[in-house]
Design a protein around this motif. Structure first.
Motif, PDB file in Angstrom:
ATOM      1  N   ASP A  35     -75.048  32.740  15.952  1.00  0.00           N
ATOM      2  CA  ASP A  35     -75.261  31.415  16.530  1.00  0.00           C
ATOM      3  C   ASP A  35     -74.591  31.405  17.905  1.00  0.00           C
ATOM      4  N   LEU A  36     -75.377  31.653  18.948  1.00  0.00           N
ATOM      5  CA  LEU A  36     -74.812  31.746  20.294  1.00  0.00           C
ATOM      6  C   LEU A  36     -74.226  30.424  20.763  1.00  0.00           C
ATOM      7  N   GLU A  37     -74.834  29.307  20.366  1.00  0.00           N
ATOM      8  CA  GLU A  37     -74.322  27.999  20.790  1.00  0.00           C
ATOM      9  C   GLU A  37     -72.952  27.709  20.174  1.00  0.00           C
ATOM     10  N   LYS A  38     -72.769  28.073  18.917  1.00  0.00           N
ATOM     11  CA  LYS A  38     -71.484  27.849  18.243  1.00  0.00           C
ATOM     12  C   LYS A  38     -70.520  29.009  18.460  1.00  0.00           C
ATOM     13  N   GLN A  39     -70.999  30.069  19.123  1.00  0.00           N
ATOM     14  CA  GLN A  39     -70.203  31.267  19.400  1.00  0.00           C
ATOM     15  C   GLN A  39     -69.624  31.861  18.114  1.00  0.00           C
ATOM     16  N   ALA A  40     -70.514  32.025  17.119  1.00  0.00           N
ATOM     17  CA  ALA A  40     -70.081  32.535  15.820  1.00  0.00           C
ATOM     18  C   ALA A  40     -71.141  33.473  15.240  1.00  0.00           C
ATOM     19  N   ALA A  41     -70.698  34.402  14.417  1.00  0.00           N
ATOM     20  CA  ALA A  41     -71.584  35.333  13.712  1.00  0.00           C
ATOM     21  C   ALA A  41     -70.821  35.873  12.505  1.00  0.00           C
ATOM     22  N   ASP A  42     -71.531  36.609  11.659  1.00  0.00           N
ATOM     23  CA  ASP A  42     -70.919  37.228  10.487  1.00  0.00           C
ATOM     24  C   ASP A  42     -71.032  38.740  10.581  1.00  0.00           C
ATOM     25  N   LEU A  43     -70.048  39.425  10.036  1.00  0.00           N
ATOM     26  CA  LEU A  43     -70.050  40.875   9.921  1.00  0.00           C
ATOM     27  C   LEU A  43     -70.423  41.225   8.494  1.00  0.00           C
ATOM     28  N   THR A  44     -71.394  42.144   8.342  1.00  0.00           N
ATOM     29  CA  THR A  44     -71.841  42.574   7.023  1.00  0.00           C
ATOM     30  C   THR A  44     -71.783  44.093   6.966  1.00  0.00           C
ATOM     31  N   ILE A  45     -71.153  44.618   5.922  1.00  0.00           N
ATOM     32  CA  ILE A  45     -71.071  46.062   5.719  1.00  0.00           C
ATOM     33  C   ILE A  45     -71.632  46.370   4.337  1.00  0.00           C
ATOM     34  N   ASP A  46     -72.586  47.284   4.274  1.00  0.00           N
ATOM     35  CA  ASP A  46     -73.249  47.638   3.007  1.00  0.00           C
ATOM     36  C   ASP A  46     -73.772  46.397   2.293  1.00  0.00           C
ATOM     37  N   GLN A  47     -74.371  45.487   3.047  1.00  0.00           N
ATOM     38  CA  GLN A  47     -74.973  44.255   2.551  1.00  0.00           C
ATOM     39  C   GLN A  47     -73.975  43.305   1.893  1.00  0.00           C
ATOM     40  N   LYS A  48     -72.676  43.461   2.224  1.00  0.00           N
ATOM     41  CA  LYS A  48     -71.645  42.578   1.693  1.00  0.00           C
ATOM     42  C   LYS A  48     -70.926  41.895   2.850  1.00  0.00           C
TER      43      LYS A  48
END
Length: 114
Positions: A35-48
């Motif tokens: 979410d570029l507007e909220k300046q946030a994202a999630d990190l996912t490793i091995d689909q977790k």
């Protein structure tokens, strides 16, 4: 979202008053829920789920900053899509420590849009 793979790089550690270099194993992870507007994202490793990321927008690139539980930092910069390869050039840096010794790594790779 991006699926990122880093197959080139170098690690360094500082031990006994000198830096020592080693070749790291390849890394792969996904950057999701961007979410570029909220300046946030999630990190996912091995689909977790593996952590929350802060986004720093730049010209022709976005950087994703992870602040680990211990306060150490990981930074991934994903550049605009390369017209020739169709991938997104990317750089990943890790800054941490093990038993009081500085350890850091720099990786080069690419990401693909998911």
């Amino acid at each position: 979202a991006f699926a990122c793979t880093f197959d080139k790089g170098n690690n360094w550690s500082f031990d006994g008053g000198v830096y020592k270099s080693s070749t790291p194993s390849p890394l792969s992870f996904d950057i999701t829920s961007i979410d570029l507007e909220k300046q946030a994202a999630d990190l996912t490793i091995d689909q977790k789920p593996a952590g929350k990321l802060r986004v720093v927008r730049a010209l022709n690139a976005n950087s994703f900053l992870e602040v680990a539980n211990e306060g150490f930092l990981n930074l991934t910069t994903v550049y605009d899509r390369d017209a020739t390869s169709g991938t997104y050039p990317a750089v990943h840096s890790r800054h941490f420590g093990i038993i009081g010794q500085p350890v850091f790594g720099q990786y080069a790779g690419t990401c693909k849009a998911k």
